[in-house]
Design an enzyme around this catalytic site. Structure first.
Site, PDB file in Angstrom:
ATOM      1  N   TYR A 132      -8.730  -1.851  47.463  1.00  0.00           N
ATOM      2  CA  TYR A 132      -7.589  -2.568  46.929  1.00  0.00           C
ATOM      3  C   TYR A 132      -7.797  -4.536  46.855  1.00  0.00           C
ATOM      4  O   TYR A 132      -7.715  -5.182  45.821  1.00  0.00           O
ATOM      5  CB  TYR A 132      -6.402  -2.683  47.319  1.00  0.00           C
TER       6      TYR A 132
ATOM      7  N   GLN B   4       8.758  -4.672  39.504  1.00  0.00           N
ATOM      8  CA  GLN B   4       7.551  -4.964  39.409  1.00  0.00           C
ATOM      9  C   GLN B   4       6.935  -3.708  38.998  1.00  0.00           C
ATOM     10  O   GLN B   4       7.120  -2.214  40.052  1.00  0.00           O
ATOM     11  CB  GLN B   4       6.248  -5.246  40.507  1.00  0.00           C
TER      12      GLN B   4
ATOM     13  N   ASP C  17      -2.700 -12.439  41.000  1.00  0.00           N
ATOM     14  CA  ASP C  17      -2.533 -12.299  42.223  1.00  0.00           C
ATOM     15  C   ASP C  17      -3.811 -11.582  42.864  1.00  0.00           C
ATOM     16  O   ASP C  17      -4.084 -12.992  43.454  1.00  0.00           O
ATOM     17  CB  ASP C  17      -1.895 -10.898  42.129  1.00  0.00           C
TER      18      ASP C  17
ATOM     19  N   LYS D 181      -0.474 -13.127  48.564  1.00  0.00           N
ATOM     20  CA  LYS D 181      -0.883 -13.214  49.779  1.00  0.00           C
ATOM     21  C   LYS D 181      -1.014 -12.956  51.544  1.00  0.00           C
ATOM     22  O   LYS D 181      -2.104 -14.269  51.124  1.00  0.00           O
ATOM     23  CB  LYS D 181      -1.364 -11.434  49.386  1.00  0.00           C
TER      24      LYS D 181
HETATM   25  C1  0XW Z   1       2.970  -5.332  44.765  1.00  0.00           C
HETATM   26  N1  0XW Z   1       2.740  -5.904  45.913  1.00  0.00           N
HETATM   27  C2  0XW Z   1       3.439  -6.737  46.401  1.00  0.00           C
HETATM   28  C3  0XW Z   1       2.372  -4.113  47.447  1.00  0.00           C
HETATM   29  C4  0XW Z   1       1.278  -3.982  46.751  1.00  0.00           C
HETATM   30  O1  0XW Z   1       0.295  -4.329  48.031  1.00  0.00           O
HETATM   31  C5  0XW Z   1       0.228  -4.377  45.543  1.00  0.00           C
HETATM   32  C6  0XW Z   1       0.551  -5.671  45.667  1.00  0.00           C
HETATM   33  C7  0XW Z   1       0.837  -6.002  44.314  1.00  0.00           C
HETATM   34  O2  0XW Z   1       1.473  -6.958  43.579  1.00  0.00           O
HETATM   35  O3  0XW Z   1      -0.212  -6.415  43.620  1.00  0.00           O
HETATM   36 MG    MG Z   2       0.293  -7.580  42.625  1.00  0.00          MG
END
Ligand code: 0XW
Ligand code: MG
Length: 368
Positions: free
Chosen positions: A56, A162, A241, A265
């Site tokens: 990822y 999402q 992201d 993140k």
């Molecule tokens: C939805 N998220 C925050 C969780 C998964 O790890 C992927 C990520 C995203 O937005 O890419």
């Molecule tokens: Mg994302």
């Protein structure tokens, strides 16, 4: 507040309702790493890092534990009173590896907060709320199934959904977006997240096919160049992201007006301090953002919620936690969970959790 010990644990997180499906394919189980920092005053602070599999992002579970073999010994004897000094010590020991450093940084903040009787959010400028909005990510699936799940999650209280797209013919993603928007009310904000899986041309095709739909496009393409190439022909707000790998990239993107927001993140940024800086960059630039991580249990979730509670509500798009996909909690009483689309900030000091290390088995590494 000197660090006298660091314990590293490995823990498996099967996807309870698996698989979790993104453009890169299905994920059935994750391998998380937990760190426990022991202080001379007896306090133990916890951190966690859980890459979303080995592809990822440039991060993987065994890489985190290998990095900690270098980083942990360098912190023994240091004080958690200055997280910045700890960061400098880690950077002088190992370049990069923000996702591993973040676990130690969060554990240091947890230990500092517990020692001072303050919540982590109080160390990040203070809380502006006691609960934050959650959002839910719906895996790539048949349009009917995605629409059905969207309606169910709206009933659970989620106001931001999402949709994972990519990795299949665009026509199916377009159909899924139409069906989902028809299935939910006007109050639900929809995001299409391709996790870097589309070419610039496909991102433009997707956006133009859905021009009449109120959507956000999140990280449709892999590189900054492709995002910039697609940008002028998109019909929707663009969020970054995976490409937001550090504060410099965010400052540059905000300065160019490349994006309208970020999916942030915590472990990718390197921890709570860089996340708080990212929060302030977005505030200054008038950009919205999420406070998330790639995966992880209560410790990652608590860290995300602590920083999210310090974000101005008009800037916060929401918090994603892996909890709906995980069986149980690390802390059954104070574990982090979404209820009616919102996540409450724990009241206790530090991260607000009480973790029994026995649940993780013996440590895989110990440093004193
Ligand atoms: C939805 N998220 C925050 C969780 C998964 O790890 C992927 C990520 C995203 O937005 O890419
Ligand atoms: Mg994302």
């Amino acid at each position: 507040m000197k660090i006298t010990s660091i314990r590293v644990f490995q823990h498996d997180l099967p996807v309870a309702d698996g698989p979790y499906v993104m453009s890169s394919g299905p994920v059935w189980a994750l391998d998380t790493t937990l760190v426990a920092i022991g202080l001379e005053n007896g306090v133990v602070g916890w951190g966690e890092t859980c890459p979303l599999g080995p592809t990822y992002a440039p991060a993987h579970a065994k890489g985190a534990r290998a990095a900690l073999e270098l980083l942990a010994p360098a912190l023994i004897g240091a004080s958690v009173r200055s997280p910045r000094a700890l960061q400098r010590r880690m950077d002088a020991t190992l370049a990069g590896h923000a996702y591993a450093k973040a676990a130690l940084e969060v554990a240091a903040y947890d230990a500092l907060g517990q020692s001072l009787g303050l919540r982590v959010v109080d160390l990040l400028g203070g809380a502006v709320c006691e609960a934050v909005p959650a959002y839910f990510a719906i895996s790539v699936g048949a349009p009917d199934d995605m629409a059905r799940e969207a309606a169910e999650r709206e009933q659970e209280g989620y106001q931001r959904l999402q949709l994972k797209v990519g990795g299949r013919p665009l026509e199916v993603d377009i159909e899924a977006a139409h069906r989902v928007q028809e299935a939910v009310g006007p109050g639900v904000r929809l995001v299409l997240d391709a996790n870097r899986g589309l070419t610039a041309a496909d991102a433009v095709t997707l956006s133009q096919a859905l021009r009449d739909r109120a959507l956000i496009l999140e990280q449709p393409c892999n590189t900054l160049r492709e995002l910039a190439q697609a940008r002028p022909r998109l019909c929707h707000p663009l969020y970054m992201d995976e490409s937001a790998v550090d504060l410099a990239t965010m400052v540059s993107a905000a300065g160019q007006g490349l994006v309208e927001g970020f999916g942030l993140k915590l472990t990718r940024m390197g921890g709570l301090e860089p996340m708080a800086a990212a929060r302030d960059i977005c505030r200054a630039a008038g950009l919205r953002h999420t406070c998330d991580d790639s995966w992880g249990g209560d410790i990652v979730a608590a860290a995300c919620v602590q920083v999210a509670a310090s974000v101005a509500p008009e800037q916060l798009d929401g918090v994603w936690i892996a909890q709906p996909h995980i069986e149980g909690h690390y802390d059954a009483e104070n574990g982090i969970r979404a209820e009616e689309g919102r996540i409450k900030l724990p009241s206790g000091p530090g991260l607000g959790l009480s973790i029994d290390p026995e649940q993780f088995g013996p440590p895989v590494a110990a440093y004193d």
